[in-house]
Scaffold this motif. Sequence first.
Motif, mmCIF file in Angstrom:
data_model
loop_
_atom_site.group_PDB
_atom_site.id
_atom_site.type_symbol
_atom_site.label_atom_id
_atom_site.label_comp_id
_atom_site.label_asym_id
_atom_site.label_seq_id
_atom_site.Cartn_x
_atom_site.Cartn_y
_atom_site.Cartn_z
ATOM 1 N N LEU A 183 13.162 -15.480 2.233
ATOM 2 C CA LEU A 183 14.111 -16.550 1.949
ATOM 3 C C LEU A 183 13.476 -17.682 1.153
ATOM 4 N N TYR A 184 12.266 -17.468 0.648
ATOM 5 C CA TYR A 184 11.636 -18.423 -0.258
ATOM 6 C C TYR A 184 10.861 -17.647 -1.303
ATOM 7 N N LEU A 185 10.652 -18.262 -2.456
ATOM 8 C CA LEU A 185 9.954 -17.616 -3.557
ATOM 9 C C LEU A 185 8.456 -17.652 -3.322
ATOM 10 N N HIS A 186 7.813 -16.498 -3.430
ATOM 11 C CA HIS A 186 6.361 -16.450 -3.331
ATOM 12 C C HIS A 186 5.729 -17.169 -4.520
ATOM 13 N N SER A 187 4.470 -17.564 -4.369
ATOM 14 C CA SER A 187 3.804 -18.367 -5.393
ATOM 15 C C SER A 187 3.695 -17.655 -6.730
ATOM 16 N N ASP A 188 3.680 -16.316 -6.736
ATOM 17 C CA ASP A 188 3.599 -15.585 -8.005
ATOM 18 C C ASP A 188 4.960 -15.168 -8.541
ATOM 19 N N GLY A 189 6.023 -15.412 -7.774
ATOM 20 C CA GLY A 189 7.376 -15.153 -8.233
ATOM 21 C C GLY A 189 7.837 -13.718 -8.191
ATOM 22 N N ARG A 190 7.007 -12.795 -7.698
ATOM 23 C CA ARG A 190 7.352 -11.374 -7.802
ATOM 24 C C ARG A 190 8.495 -10.946 -6.874
ATOM 25 N N LEU A 196 16.896 -13.542 -4.403
ATOM 26 C CA LEU A 196 18.239 -13.898 -4.846
ATOM 27 C C LEU A 196 19.296 -13.036 -4.167
ATOM 28 N N ARG A 197 18.995 -11.764 -4.023
ATOM 29 C CA ARG A 197 19.930 -10.867 -3.341
ATOM 30 C C ARG A 197 20.132 -11.299 -1.891
ATOM 31 N N ASN A 198 19.046 -11.693 -1.219
ATOM 32 C CA ASN A 198 19.149 -12.160 0.165
ATOM 33 C C ASN A 198 19.958 -13.446 0.253
ATOM 34 N N TRP A 199 19.736 -14.361 -0.688
ATOM 35 C CA TRP A 199 20.492 -15.609 -0.692
ATOM 36 C C TRP A 199 21.989 -15.349 -0.886
ATOM 37 N N LYS A 204 25.825 -19.282 4.639
ATOM 38 C CA LYS A 204 26.289 -20.258 3.660
ATOM 39 C C LYS A 204 25.161 -21.155 3.188
ATOM 40 N N GLU A 205 24.249 -21.517 4.088
ATOM 41 C CA GLU A 205 23.144 -22.399 3.716
ATOM 42 C C GLU A 205 22.237 -21.753 2.677
ATOM 43 N N HIS A 206 22.183 -20.405 2.663
ATOM 44 C CA HIS A 206 21.386 -19.704 1.665
ATOM 45 C C HIS A 206 22.217 -19.338 0.440
ATOM 46 N N GLU A 207 23.503 -19.096 0.630
ATOM 47 C CA GLU A 207 24.359 -18.768 -0.505
ATOM 48 C C GLU A 207 24.388 -19.907 -1.513
ATOM 49 N N GLU A 208 24.318 -21.145 -1.029
ATOM 50 C CA GLU A 208 24.347 -22.256 -1.979
ATOM 51 C C GLU A 208 23.094 -22.257 -2.851
ATOM 52 N N ARG A 209 21.994 -21.695 -2.371
ATOM 53 C CA ARG A 209 20.793 -21.563 -3.197
ATOM 54 C C ARG A 209 21.048 -20.567 -4.334
ATOM 55 N N TRP A 210 21.677 -19.439 -3.988
ATOM 56 C CA TRP A 210 22.037 -18.464 -5.010
ATOM 57 C C TRP A 210 22.932 -19.104 -6.065
ATOM 58 N N LEU A 211 23.919 -19.873 -5.648
ATOM 59 C CA LEU A 211 24.831 -20.500 -6.593
ATOM 60 C C LEU A 211 24.108 -21.534 -7.453
ATOM 61 N N PHE A 212 23.144 -22.239 -6.876
ATOM 62 C CA PHE A 212 22.347 -23.201 -7.648
ATOM 63 C C PHE A 212 21.624 -22.487 -8.782
ATOM 64 N N VAL A 213 21.048 -21.321 -8.502
ATOM 65 C CA VAL A 213 20.311 -20.581 -9.532
ATOM 66 C C VAL A 213 21.271 -20.003 -10.565
ATOM 67 N N ARG A 214 22.314 -19.310 -10.112
ATOM 68 C CA ARG A 214 23.246 -18.691 -11.063
ATOM 69 C C ARG A 214 23.924 -19.738 -11.944
ATOM 70 N N ALA A 272 12.583 -24.791 -1.800
ATOM 71 C CA ALA A 272 12.063 -25.904 -1.010
ATOM 72 C C ALA A 272 13.075 -26.315 0.049
ATOM 73 N N PRO A 273 12.653 -26.443 1.304
ATOM 74 C CA PRO A 273 13.592 -26.868 2.353
ATOM 75 C C PRO A 273 13.933 -28.341 2.224
ATOM 76 N N ASP A 274 14.994 -28.769 2.869
ATOM 77 C CA ASP A 274 15.356 -30.187 2.869
ATOM 78 C C ASP A 274 14.171 -31.008 3.355
ATOM 79 N N GLY A 275 13.830 -32.055 2.602
ATOM 80 C CA GLY A 275 12.701 -32.892 2.963
ATOM 81 C C GLY A 275 11.368 -32.331 2.542
ATOM 82 N N GLY A 276 11.352 -31.176 1.893
ATOM 83 C CA GLY A 276 10.104 -30.530 1.504
ATOM 84 C C GLY A 276 9.664 -30.906 0.106
ATOM 85 N N ALA A 277 8.717 -30.131 -0.415
ATOM 86 C CA ALA A 277 8.165 -30.403 -1.738
ATOM 87 C C ALA A 277 7.803 -29.095 -2.418
ATOM 88 N N VAL A 278 7.860 -29.108 -3.740
ATOM 89 C CA VAL A 278 7.524 -27.944 -4.546
ATOM 90 C C VAL A 278 6.821 -28.438 -5.803
#
Length: 375
Positions: A183-190, A196-199, A204-214, A272-278
């Motif tokens: 449910l998060y992107l690994h540092s190398d992105g692989r 994205l499929r999981n999101w 719903k909290e993860h689906e909004e991540r998919w929609l943000f990317v698309r 990045a989770p709410d309140g987190g950093a990337v």
Amino acid sequence: MGFSLEVKNYRALQEVIWSPSGVCAITGPNGVGKTTLLSSIEFLRHFLERGIHGAVEFSGGTASIKNQHADAEANIRLTLRQSQCYWMVHAWLRSPLIAIGERVRIGEEVVAGQYPDESAAFVQERELTVSGDSVFSHAMSLLPAKQREELKGLHGLASNFRLYQNLQFWSLRTAGSPASTDLYLHSDGRNAFSLLRNWKAGRKEHEERWLFVRDGLRECFPELFEDLEFLVAGQTVTVQFFVRGLRQPIDVYSAPHGLLVALLHLCAIASAPDGGAVAIDEPENGLHPYAIRTLMDLARARAAAKNVTVLLATHSPVVLNTFNTEPERVYIMEPGHAMLPIALTEHSNPEWLSHFSLGDLYSDQAFGAQRRPPK
């Protein structure tokens, strides 16, 4: 909310006191420690996950981790703070051993720690034995619920922080992503396609991540990108892209490089989770200026909505120009200063800066200059 970071004698960094929040740029010449500044937080994540030996290995080993200008007896110090919670780590390199001192504080109260040169540690009144592990990780299961809740934000900041660099685009093109429940992107992105499929299929909290990317890809490439769909073969997930003007989708192998770059950056920010950093190293690579500016707008909107800190190490005048109205969020790594990084508004007069584009000033070496050595 942001956070504060203090670093002393870690790799290229002699002394750092830094309190970023929102979307921030870190710039300056090559070799002064921009990426090292961001990797110091990853060092703390690895300490939480893998213990001190895993963290030191991540940083290049004992020969590379300590600043070469530091005194022989000086220690390496890293302190991460969020609100009234502090996590302090001191490391002494005493080959072949590494001695660790650690303190976890809520306000003025030390609730957990370990002593250098000893295996003893404590969580409040409880003593325990650690062997290279972080006592902070133990504290999150041993402290009373109220204190765990107070430390949750700081622990989440450290444990979820990712620095994205050396992204594996070729692997994504040729091999796709291994199927997973990530449910998060690994540092190398692989794992991007599986993520994205999981999101998309998740809560719903993860689906909004998919929609943000698309939707973000649609904004970055309005004349190119329409949608994407997932293809699954055995334990591999890949994608194909629907492109405007073409009847058939194109596979990821044939996709424009900038489309994959933006996809991974949007996944990184959404992870990045709410309140987190990337942190993203040189996000401008492979992107058209329009896509860069749009990506920055999307990052700022998400940072404000989710209380996320987005840190960007950059040499791009286009990226820097997006900070023209907030130069206080540009930080400079520049040789000759005792304390780094320096906020641009401390380096140069803010009123003077307001008359120029920051990207032009950087290109003209008004700040963050790459100096030639004297002949």
